[in-house]
Design a protein around this motif. Structure first.
Motif, PDB file in Angstrom:
ATOM      1  N   TRP A 226      22.030  37.427  54.180  1.00  0.00           N
ATOM      2  CA  TRP A 226      23.351  37.841  54.656  1.00  0.00           C
ATOM      3  C   TRP A 226      24.363  36.698  54.603  1.00  0.00           C
ATOM      4  N   ILE A 227      23.929  35.500  54.983  1.00  0.00           N
ATOM      5  CA  ILE A 227      24.829  34.343  54.914  1.00  0.00           C
ATOM      6  C   ILE A 227      25.103  33.974  53.460  1.00  0.00           C
ATOM      7  N   GLN A 228      24.059  34.011  52.639  1.00  0.00           N
ATOM      8  CA  GLN A 228      24.179  33.613  51.231  1.00  0.00           C
ATOM      9  C   GLN A 228      25.162  34.489  50.462  1.00  0.00           C
ATOM     10  N   GLY A 229      25.053  35.808  50.617  1.00  0.00           N
ATOM     11  CA  GLY A 229      25.883  36.718  49.834  1.00  0.00           C
ATOM     12  C   GLY A 229      27.183  37.109  50.495  1.00  0.00           C
ATOM     13  N   PRO A 230      27.162  37.998  51.488  1.00  0.00           N
ATOM     14  CA  PRO A 230      28.393  38.512  52.099  1.00  0.00           C
ATOM     15  C   PRO A 230      29.268  37.438  52.739  1.00  0.00           C
ATOM     16  N   ILE A 231      28.675  36.369  53.273  1.00  0.00           N
ATOM     17  CA  ILE A 231      29.472  35.337  53.937  1.00  0.00           C
ATOM     18  C   ILE A 231      29.949  34.272  52.951  1.00  0.00           C
ATOM     19  N   LEU A 232      28.995  33.595  52.276  1.00  0.00           N
ATOM     20  CA  LEU A 232      29.357  32.457  51.427  1.00  0.00           C
ATOM     21  C   LEU A 232      29.807  32.851  50.022  1.00  0.00           C
ATOM     22  N   GLY A 233      29.413  34.014  49.540  1.00  0.00           N
ATOM     23  CA  GLY A 233      29.891  34.457  48.238  1.00  0.00           C
ATOM     24  C   GLY A 233      28.980  34.176  47.064  1.00  0.00           C
ATOM     25  N   TYR A 234      27.741  33.742  47.319  1.00  0.00           N
ATOM     26  CA  TYR A 234      26.770  33.562  46.230  1.00  0.00           C
ATOM     27  C   TYR A 234      26.210  34.922  45.809  1.00  0.00           C
ATOM     28  N   GLN A 235      25.669  34.977  44.594  1.00  0.00           N
ATOM     29  CA  GLN A 235      24.818  36.105  44.232  1.00  0.00           C
ATOM     30  C   GLN A 235      23.526  35.980  45.030  1.00  0.00           C
ATOM     31  N   VAL A 236      22.939  37.102  45.396  1.00  0.00           N
ATOM     32  CA  VAL A 236      21.675  37.097  46.148  1.00  0.00           C
ATOM     33  C   VAL A 236      20.550  37.448  45.193  1.00  0.00           C
ATOM     34  N   SER A 237      19.759  36.441  44.835  1.00  0.00           N
ATOM     35  CA  SER A 237      18.669  36.624  43.867  1.00  0.00           C
ATOM     36  C   SER A 237      19.180  37.256  42.573  1.00  0.00           C
ATOM     37  N   GLY A 238      20.366  36.827  42.142  1.00  0.00           N
ATOM     38  CA  GLY A 238      20.949  37.317  40.895  1.00  0.00           C
ATOM     39  C   GLY A 238      21.780  38.568  41.044  1.00  0.00           C
ATOM     40  N   ASN A 239      21.741  39.213  42.213  1.00  0.00           N
ATOM     41  CA  ASN A 239      22.478  40.463  42.436  1.00  0.00           C
ATOM     42  C   ASN A 239      23.849  40.191  43.054  1.00  0.00           C
ATOM     43  N   ASN A 240      24.833  40.949  42.599  1.00  0.00           N
ATOM     44  CA  ASN A 240      26.181  40.823  43.135  1.00  0.00           C
ATOM     45  C   ASN A 240      26.796  42.215  43.170  1.00  0.00           C
ATOM     46  N   PHE A 241      26.574  42.940  44.291  1.00  0.00           N
ATOM     47  CA  PHE A 241      27.034  44.323  44.357  1.00  0.00           C
ATOM     48  C   PHE A 241      27.813  44.612  45.633  1.00  0.00           C
ATOM     49  N   MET A 242      28.468  43.595  46.187  1.00  0.00           N
ATOM     50  CA  MET A 242      29.232  43.800  47.423  1.00  0.00           C
ATOM     51  C   MET A 242      30.373  42.790  47.504  1.00  0.00           C
ATOM     52  N   SER A 243      31.349  43.096  48.339  1.00  0.00           N
ATOM     53  CA  SER A 243      32.434  42.149  48.556  1.00  0.00           C
ATOM     54  C   SER A 243      31.930  41.005  49.431  1.00  0.00           C
ATOM     55  N   THR A 244      32.545  39.836  49.295  1.00  0.00           N
ATOM     56  CA  THR A 244      32.117  38.660  50.049  1.00  0.00           C
ATOM     57  C   THR A 244      33.301  38.054  50.789  1.00  0.00           C
ATOM     58  N   MET A 245      32.998  37.347  51.877  1.00  0.00           N
ATOM     59  CA  MET A 245      34.059  36.743  52.672  1.00  0.00           C
ATOM     60  C   MET A 245      34.692  35.569  51.940  1.00  0.00           C
ATOM     61  N   LEU A 246      33.863  34.698  51.376  1.00  0.00           N
ATOM     62  CA  LEU A 246      34.365  33.590  50.579  1.00  0.00           C
ATOM     63  C   LEU A 246      34.266  33.929  49.100  1.00  0.00           C
ATOM     64  N   LYS A 247      35.225  33.481  48.335  1.00  0.00           N
ATOM     65  CA  LYS A 247      35.176  33.579  46.879  1.00  0.00           C
ATOM     66  C   LYS A 247      34.844  32.202  46.326  1.00  0.00           C
ATOM     67  N   LEU A 248      33.738  32.124  45.593  1.00  0.00           N
ATOM     68  CA  LEU A 248      33.284  30.839  45.068  1.00  0.00           C
ATOM     69  C   LEU A 248      33.612  30.683  43.589  1.00  0.00           C
ATOM     70  N   HIS A 249      33.882  29.444  43.222  1.00  0.00           N
ATOM     71  CA  HIS A 249      34.074  29.099  41.810  1.00  0.00           C
ATOM     72  C   HIS A 249      33.153  27.941  41.488  1.00  0.00           C
ATOM     73  N   MET A 250      32.419  28.056  40.386  1.00  0.00           N
ATOM     74  CA  MET A 250      31.545  26.979  39.938  1.00  0.00           C
ATOM     75  C   MET A 250      32.153  26.346  38.692  1.00  0.00           C
ATOM     76  N   PRO A 251      32.568  25.074  38.798  1.00  0.00           N
ATOM     77  CA  PRO A 251      33.142  24.407  37.628  1.00  0.00           C
ATOM     78  C   PRO A 251      32.220  24.467  36.419  1.00  0.00           C
ATOM     79  N   GLU A 252      30.918  24.405  36.689  1.00  0.00           N
ATOM     80  CA  GLU A 252      29.914  24.502  35.625  1.00  0.00           C
ATOM     81  C   GLU A 252      28.642  25.098  36.213  1.00  0.00           C
ATOM     82  N   GLU A 253      28.087  26.095  35.538  1.00  0.00           N
ATOM     83  CA  GLU A 253      26.834  26.680  36.009  1.00  0.00           C
ATOM     84  C   GLU A 253      25.670  25.792  35.582  1.00  0.00           C
ATOM     85  N   ASN A 254      24.939  25.282  36.571  1.00  0.00           N
ATOM     86  CA  ASN A 254      23.823  24.386  36.269  1.00  0.00           C
ATOM     87  C   ASN A 254      22.732  24.521  37.330  1.00  0.00           C
TER      88      ASN A 254
END
Length: 298
Positions: A226-254
């Motif tokens: 719950w913290i990982q996805g809906p709160i912080l904005g990460y994908q949860v185990s590769g899944n992204n099917f809900m709105s999130t509180m924070l919007k994250l940007h990754m300068p580079e995926e690594n």
């Protein structure tokens, strides 16, 4: 003469553990198929949506069906094995602190992990939105996910492996590997995420070795997602099917930020899970040693 009248109580004959686990999985999949058909019918007839695009209500309903399937399979198998339902470790009595400790560990993991990611510039916060209904919906959904996966992987499978002559840590590793395999078809799955999923299974199951209770892993699993996805904005185990509180940007995926798989695909997560699992095992072994010494000191 009185001794002759004593009838020794024999342990009830039970199915072998190695037969129970495969049979449990078969019963579970049969139940899941039946409940899945009912859920899809409900989605199409009552909600008027297709199962391929169910939305949050549909996801909650489908996950609820999976939870119901695993509970049905567990009840059937425990009945056949002549074991009590309490063997699943769902009792809160005497273990309520585990719920609190699971929450604290999830918060600590993200304070350190997300904090390091921000400081290192691996992730950036690009937006913020507060949608209470979405957060509540995600709360219910991830609660069902945690219940389903913990009853399946820790409550039944790990619990039964611990009834064999296998070393408890080998039992933990086998259940963790099966937990990782449960996610094999997740989006963006790769080598490091699979390793981390095995480590996650070991982290979630470590306390169960000593308590035979699911309060701690349930709480940790739930708040982790719950913290990982809906709160912080990460994908949860590769899944992204809900709105999130924070919007994250990754300068580079690594491998440091986890890329498209989310925080669970990062090396930071790897290190933190190893450290936390070692701490739990240390706590458990220390607690076990104290309990063994207690009768001698009386």
């Amino acid at each position: 003469m009185a001794a002759d009248n004593i009838v020794e109580k024999k342990e009830p004959e039970r199915l072998p553990v190695w037969a129970c686990i495969p049979l449990f999985i078969v019963v579970f999949f049969v139940c899941m198929g039946l409940y899945g058909i009912l859920a899809q019918g409900f989605l199409s007839l009552v909600l008027g949506v297709e199962a391929r695009h169910p939305g949050m209500v549909g996801y909650i309903l489908l996950e609820g069906g999976m939870l119901l399937a695993v509970l049905t399979a567990a009840v059937i198998m425990l009945r056949l094995e002549r074991r009590p339902f309490s063997d699943l470790g769902l009792s809160v009595k005497g273990h309520a602190k585990g719920l609190w400790y699971g929450f604290l560990m999830a918060v600590l993991l993200y304070l350190v992990g997300f904090g390091l990611s921000l400081v290192m510039g691996e992730v950036e916060v690009s937006g913020f939105q507060f949608r209470p209904l979405d957060l509540l919906g995600a709360l219910l959904f991830f609660g069902l996910v945690a219940l389903f996966e913990e009853i399946l992987m820790r409550g039944y499978i790990l619990g039964h492996l611990l009834h064999t002559r296998l070393n408890k840590f080998l039992s933990l590793f086998i259940s963790a590997a099966l937990f990782a395999f449960l996610h094999i078809f997740n989006p963006e799955i790769a080598f490091l995420p699979m390793i981390n999923l095995v480590l996650a299974g070991m982290l979630l199951g470590a306390s169960y070795l000593y308590t035979r209770n699911l309060c701690f892993p349930l709480s940790l699993h739930f708040f982790w997602n719950w913290i990982q996805g809906p709160i912080l904005g990460y994908q949860v185990s590769g899944n992204n099917f809900m709105s999130t509180m924070l919007k994250l940007h990754m300068p580079e995926e690594n491998v440091l930020n986890g890329g498209a798989f989310g925080f669970e695909g990062s090396l930071i997560c790897t290190v933190l899970m190893i450290v936390c699992t070692i701490l739990i095992v240390w706590w458990g072994e220390k607690r076990k040693a104290i309990s063994l010494e207690a009768p001698q000191s009386c």
